[in-house]
Design an enzyme around this catalytic site. Structure first.
Site, mmCIF file in Angstrom:
data_model
loop_
_atom_site.group_PDB
_atom_site.id
_atom_site.type_symbol
_atom_site.label_atom_id
_atom_site.label_comp_id
_atom_site.label_asym_id
_atom_site.label_seq_id
_atom_site.Cartn_x
_atom_site.Cartn_y
_atom_site.Cartn_z
ATOM 1 N N ASP A 276 -11.676 -51.071 -23.770
ATOM 2 C CA ASP A 276 -12.433 -51.853 -24.285
ATOM 3 C C ASP A 276 -11.789 -53.165 -24.904
ATOM 4 O O ASP A 276 -10.459 -53.020 -25.313
ATOM 5 C CB ASP A 276 -12.243 -50.807 -26.149
ATOM 6 C CG ASP A 276 -13.665 -51.192 -27.027
ATOM 7 O OD1 ASP A 276 -13.646 -52.889 -27.210
ATOM 8 O OD2 ASP A 276 -14.797 -51.012 -26.922
ATOM 9 N N ILE A 277 -12.537 -54.290 -25.030
ATOM 10 C CA ILE A 277 -11.209 -55.312 -25.834
ATOM 11 C C ILE A 277 -11.386 -55.660 -26.798
ATOM 12 O O ILE A 277 -10.642 -56.018 -26.916
ATOM 13 C CB ILE A 277 -12.985 -56.691 -25.058
ATOM 14 C CG1 ILE A 277 -12.295 -58.094 -24.569
ATOM 15 C CG2 ILE A 277 -13.653 -56.736 -26.507
ATOM 16 C CD1 ILE A 277 -13.069 -59.078 -23.976
ATOM 17 N N ASN B 120 -21.939 -44.176 -28.959
ATOM 18 C CA ASN B 120 -22.735 -44.085 -30.548
ATOM 19 C C ASN B 120 -24.434 -44.714 -30.064
ATOM 20 O O ASN B 120 -24.519 -44.992 -28.450
ATOM 21 C CB ASN B 120 -22.198 -46.171 -30.726
ATOM 22 C CG ASN B 120 -21.448 -45.439 -31.151
ATOM 23 O OD1 ASN B 120 -20.743 -44.731 -32.120
ATOM 24 N ND2 ASN B 120 -20.345 -46.853 -31.455
ATOM 25 N N GLY C 9 -25.767 -47.259 -34.381
ATOM 26 C CA GLY C 9 -24.122 -47.768 -34.266
ATOM 27 C C GLY C 9 -24.115 -48.692 -32.805
ATOM 28 O O GLY C 9 -23.239 -49.530 -33.277
ATOM 29 N N GLN C 10 -24.654 -48.539 -32.284
ATOM 30 C CA GLN C 10 -24.731 -49.157 -30.717
ATOM 31 C C GLN C 10 -24.647 -50.483 -30.842
ATOM 32 O O GLN C 10 -25.941 -50.885 -31.541
ATOM 33 C CB GLN C 10 -25.871 -48.194 -29.899
ATOM 34 C CG GLN C 10 -25.553 -48.461 -28.540
ATOM 35 C CD GLN C 10 -26.167 -47.970 -27.095
ATOM 36 O OE1 GLN C 10 -26.894 -47.031 -27.652
ATOM 37 N NE2 GLN C 10 -26.363 -48.193 -25.907
ATOM 38 N N HIS D 281 -22.418 -46.010 -22.863
ATOM 39 C CA HIS D 281 -20.707 -45.454 -22.187
ATOM 40 C C HIS D 281 -20.350 -44.750 -23.809
ATOM 41 O O HIS D 281 -20.955 -44.819 -24.799
ATOM 42 C CB HIS D 281 -20.321 -46.574 -22.910
ATOM 43 C CG HIS D 281 -20.891 -47.755 -23.810
ATOM 44 N ND1 HIS D 281 -21.614 -48.306 -24.698
ATOM 45 C CD2 HIS D 281 -19.637 -47.686 -25.296
ATOM 46 C CE1 HIS D 281 -21.921 -49.311 -25.913
ATOM 47 N NE2 HIS D 281 -20.818 -48.044 -26.437
ATOM 48 N N HIS E 259 -16.858 -43.844 -25.047
ATOM 49 C CA HIS E 259 -15.403 -43.986 -25.851
ATOM 50 C C HIS E 259 -14.492 -42.902 -25.829
ATOM 51 O O HIS E 259 -15.084 -41.922 -26.109
ATOM 52 C CB HIS E 259 -15.724 -45.029 -27.236
ATOM 53 C CG HIS E 259 -16.534 -45.478 -27.385
ATOM 54 N ND1 HIS E 259 -15.466 -47.440 -27.974
ATOM 55 C CD2 HIS E 259 -17.557 -46.212 -28.292
ATOM 56 C CE1 HIS E 259 -16.895 -48.038 -28.022
ATOM 57 N NE2 HIS E 259 -18.043 -47.555 -27.981
HETATM 58 P P1 AMP Z 1 -20.904 -49.512 -29.366
HETATM 59 O O1 AMP Z 1 -21.937 -50.511 -28.157
HETATM 60 O O2 AMP Z 1 -20.779 -49.669 -31.008
HETATM 61 O O3 AMP Z 1 -20.718 -48.291 -29.272
HETATM 62 O O4 AMP Z 1 -19.279 -50.706 -29.041
HETATM 63 C C1 AMP Z 1 -19.287 -51.980 -27.848
HETATM 64 C C2 AMP Z 1 -18.059 -51.478 -27.448
HETATM 65 O O5 AMP Z 1 -17.352 -52.524 -26.173
HETATM 66 C C3 AMP Z 1 -16.644 -51.780 -28.779
HETATM 67 O O6 AMP Z 1 -16.094 -51.884 -28.667
HETATM 68 C C4 AMP Z 1 -17.404 -53.559 -28.005
HETATM 69 O O7 AMP Z 1 -15.128 -53.820 -28.461
HETATM 70 C C5 AMP Z 1 -16.931 -53.572 -26.847
HETATM 71 N N1 AMP Z 1 -17.160 -54.238 -25.246
HETATM 72 C C6 AMP Z 1 -18.010 -55.482 -25.689
HETATM 73 N N2 AMP Z 1 -17.677 -56.094 -25.134
HETATM 74 C C7 AMP Z 1 -16.962 -55.814 -24.168
HETATM 75 C C8 AMP Z 1 -16.667 -56.824 -22.400
HETATM 76 N N3 AMP Z 1 -16.378 -57.328 -22.496
HETATM 77 N N4 AMP Z 1 -15.568 -55.963 -22.563
HETATM 78 C C9 AMP Z 1 -14.815 -54.923 -23.099
HETATM 79 N N5 AMP Z 1 -15.433 -54.152 -23.793
HETATM 80 C C10 AMP Z 1 -16.423 -54.823 -24.419
#
Ligand code: AMP
Ligand code: ZN
Length: 112
Positions: free
Chosen positions: A30-31, A86, A92-93, A99, A101
């Site tokens: 995760d970034i 999520n 909260g997605q 994906h 986590h």
């Molecule tokens: P969520 O959709 O709320 O489950 O979370 C999306 C996740 O994607 C967040 O934790 C972001 O930090 C992560 N994210 C967004 N862009 C990138 C990226 N380019 N590389 C890695 N992780 C990312």
């Protein structure tokens, strides 16, 4: 999906720190990590979220859950980890490409 950020990562249009890669699944850090270890496991084929899951997705989703602990251990999470999915706006997605986590702070020290 042209605009999907995770599809861009799958295509190699956006870089990632890769954890795992096969024909069907990709994992990358995760970034914005929420813990010492925080990576994503995604299907390479686009799917918005678990809201779209159908019976035909069962083998793919099963593979993801079976792979998660293996990858977590490879990242040093030998004592356990959190999995978060999520789902949808109500969940909260933020990135609408399914994906999981995989998150943990209890990282075993590297021996040797
Ligand atoms: P969520 O959709 O709320 O489950 O979370 C999306 C996740 O994607 C967040 O934790 C972001 O930090 C992560 N994210 C967004 N862009 C990138 C990226 N380019 N590389 C890695 N992780 C990312
Ligand atoms: Zn996508």
């Amino acid at each position: 999906m042209d605009d999907c950020i995770f599809c861009k990562i799958v295509r190699g249009d956006i870089p990632c720190r890769k954890v795992y890669d096969d024909g069907e699944l990709l994992a990358f850090h995760d970034i914005h990590p929420a813990a010492k270890v925080h990576f994503m496991l995604i299907p390479k084929t686009h799917m918005d979220s678990l809201l779209e899951a159908e019976d035909s997705h069962a083998p793919l989703l099963g593979r993801m859950l079976v792979l998660a602990p293996r990858l977590a251990r490879e990242q040093g999470l030998n004592n356990g980890f959190r999995t978060v999915i999520n789902t949808g706006k109500g969940g909260g997605q933020e990135v609408f490409h399914l994906h999981i986590h995989i998150i943990g702070d209890d990282v075993s020290p590297v021996v040797g």
